[in-house]
Design an enzyme around this catalytic site. Structure first.
Site, PDB file in Angstrom:
ATOM      1  N   CYS A  47       0.609  -5.549  -5.022  1.00 56.37           N
ATOM      2  CA  CYS A  47      -0.714  -5.036  -5.398  1.00 56.37           C
ATOM      3  C   CYS A  47      -1.044  -5.315  -6.855  1.00 56.37           C
ATOM      4  O   CYS A  47      -2.178  -5.626  -7.205  1.00 56.37           O
ATOM      5  CB  CYS A  47      -0.792  -3.540  -5.114  1.00 56.37           C
ATOM      6  SG  CYS A  47       0.352  -2.552  -6.112  1.00 56.37           S
ATOM      7  N   HIS A  57       0.388   2.342  -6.506  1.00 55.36           N
ATOM      8  CA  HIS A  57      -0.457   1.252  -6.012  1.00 55.36           C
ATOM      9  C   HIS A  57      -1.502   0.882  -7.059  1.00 55.36           C
ATOM     10  O   HIS A  57      -2.159   1.755  -7.627  1.00 55.36           O
ATOM     11  CB  HIS A  57      -1.146   1.690  -4.724  1.00 55.36           C
ATOM     12  CG  HIS A  57      -1.918   0.615  -4.039  1.00 55.36           C
ATOM     13  ND1 HIS A  57      -1.353  -0.596  -3.652  1.00 55.36           N
ATOM     14  CD2 HIS A  57      -3.226   0.548  -3.654  1.00 55.36           C
ATOM     15  CE1 HIS A  57      -2.273  -1.334  -3.050  1.00 55.36           C
ATOM     16  NE2 HIS A  57      -3.420  -0.679  -3.047  1.00 55.36           N
ATOM     17  N   ASN A  63      -9.729  -2.819  -3.206  1.00 52.76           N
ATOM     18  CA  ASN A  63      -8.344  -2.719  -2.772  1.00 52.76           C
ATOM     19  C   ASN A  63      -7.866  -4.084  -2.283  1.00 52.76           C
ATOM     20  O   ASN A  63      -8.647  -5.030  -2.174  1.00 52.76           O
ATOM     21  CB  ASN A  63      -8.222  -1.658  -1.664  1.00 52.76           C
ATOM     22  CG  ASN A  63      -6.813  -1.115  -1.555  1.00 52.76           C
ATOM     23  OD1 ASN A  63      -5.900  -1.558  -2.239  1.00 52.76           O
ATOM     24  ND2 ASN A  63      -6.627  -0.144  -0.687  1.00 52.76           N
TER      25      ASN A  63
END
Length: 467
Positions: free
Chosen positions: A92, A386, A408
């Site tokens: 991520c 994250h 995202n």
């Protein structure tokens, strides 16, 4: 007779075992009896038990009063770009960092569609982490194997995780390539098996290096052995991720797929120069919100880096008010930001919505969950898990943030067309890191960032890498 003797021995063993467990602090029969007495014998508890036995806890704890239609309007929103998908990998941090870089390039180029190859940078991230582990083992080779530093290297030979510092170090050193030039492989999308095998090989090599150091082999001999070891790791990465290109021909494309101008020949470093334009290190600060430590102080996480010769993870610890002001200033100017969160807390995955009242676990279990942010960090209950790309904020009439939006990296079909909306009250509790270009940073904070950093250890609960 033999049968009865065995029964008697078993009974005696059972008695001694039970006695051994009733020493001070153990869970004795009397204590268990008192625990059971504390249970409320209510019909509702039986009904709840039946419900939980057949349903997911989140489905039962979901706060219906907070499940209405979402307000998707944002007073300040950066230009939209395509949503990426990290699949079953912990990259991520790389997806978010590269999202910021491509957004910076295309901000004044509305027609251009660009996505960098995560597989390319991931190849060198894994190779560099392998080198960091092997060199760290060599540097600590005289220490006992149960030394904390030696254990650190063997415990974490390499991982998918990282921070924006890695994007800066790796892209400056190795350049960038478009995603079309080095696309994802099955193993870059699904990293667990290859990582497991490479980690096993690194641990084996680590033992060999320790043996060489303890036998006082020359530095040249150790260096030669490390090169041979890294050649094998390179081979494993090449098979699983692909061969990184040395040169390529590429033409920028519009969002509808048309080429913009003639194709040119690039190296990864020349492509980096064209799309980024210069060094990243020195242009940004990383802000952290860690209420356990004094604010307006600079800290550095020892050994937590992507390259042995790169930059440790350095940050300025700031209150959330300061972090939000810098974020708003950047978003006003159309600049997206790397940011990270404890994303699993109070997250409504179906709606792509994070708020403190999404789920009422307290009522379901007839209790409260009362730790504050500092206590959750200290007890490993919360930390950055994250990274996502901060892209929008909604301000009230007084200029205060009410909600935020991030791009995202879980695919365009997830949440709000690939984005997550979060309330300001949730962000203040579960946001931890923000990377900000220095031109949006007040002078007071810039001066704090120039302080001699306080060194902190990578085992700290807040310094797990973003995945």
């Amino acid at each position: 007779m033999k049968k009865y003797l065995m029964i008697a021995v078993a009974a005696l063993w059972g008695m001694s075992s039970a006695q051994a467990q009733t020493k001070d602090g153990g869970l004795s029969a009397a204590m268990l009896k008192d625990i059971v007495k504390e249970q409320k014998q209510l019909p509702l508890n039986k009904a709840l038990g039946n419900a939980v036995a057949a349903n997911a806890i989140d489905d039962l704890a979901k706060n219906h009063a907070n499940a209405g239609a979402l307000d998707t309007y944002f007073s300040i929103e950066t230009k939209r770009q395509s949503i990426t998908d990290q699949k079953s990998s912990g990259r991520c941090w790389m997806f978010s960092g590269l999202n910021v870089l491509r957004s910076n390039y295309t901000q004044e180029r509305d027609s251009i569609q660009l996505e960098f190859s995560q597989a390319y940078l991931f190849f060198y991230d894994q190779l560099e982490k392998a080198n960091l582990m092997l060199q760290g083992i060599a540097d600590t080779g005289k220490k006992p194997i149960d030394d904390q530093r030696v254990q650190f290297f063997f415990h974490y030979p390499l991982s998918d995780g990282g921070t924006f510092c890695g994007v800066a170090d790796l892209s400056e050193k190795y350049g960038l390539v478009p995603s079309e030039v080095m696309p994802e492989s099955f193993s870059s999308d699904n990293t667990s098996k290859a990582r497991q095998l490479i980690a096993a090989k690194l641990r084996e090599y680590g033992l060999q290096l320790r043996d060489m150091v303890q036998k006082d082999r020359s530095q040249a001999t150790i260096n030669k052995a490390k090169v041979r070891m890294l050649a094998q790791i390179y081979h494993m990465l090449e098979i699983t991720i692909g061969q990184p290109p040395q040169k390529f021909t590429y033409a920028f494309k519009t969002k509808d797929g048309r080429s913009v101008g003639r194709a040119k020949e690039y190296t990864p470093l020349s492509f980096y120069q064209e799309v980024v334009g210069g060094p990243l290190n020195g242009t940004f600060i990383m802000a952290m919100n860690d209420p356990r430590r004094p604010y307006y102080k600079t800290y550095e996480v020892e050994l937590d880096r992507h390259t042995y010769d790169g930059h440790n993870w350095k940050y300025v610890n700031l209150p959330m008010d300061d972090i939000e002001k810098m974020a708003i200033a950047s978003l006003r100017d159309g600049r997206k930001l790397y940011s990270s969160y404890d994303v699993g807390k109070q997250l409504d995955r179906k709606r792509g919505y994070a708020d403190l009242e999404n789920f009422d676990y307290g009522s379901l279990f007839d209790t409260t969950f009362g730790m504050d942010k500092a206590q959750r960090i200290s007890t490993f209950d919360s930390g950055s898990t994250h990274a996502m790309t901060l892209c929008a904020v909604d301000l009230d009439e007084k200029g205060n943030a009410t909600k935020w939006k991030v791009e995202n990296s879980w695919g365009a079909d997830w949440g709000q067309k690939g984005c997550l909306i979060m309330t300001d009250r949730w962000l203040r509790e579960y946001m931890f890191r923000l990377v900000v270009d220095k031109k949006y940073v007040p002078e007071k904070i810039l001066q704090a960032a120039e302080q001699e950093p306080v060194m902190v250890m990578p085992e700290d609960p807040l310094f797990l890498p973003d995945e």
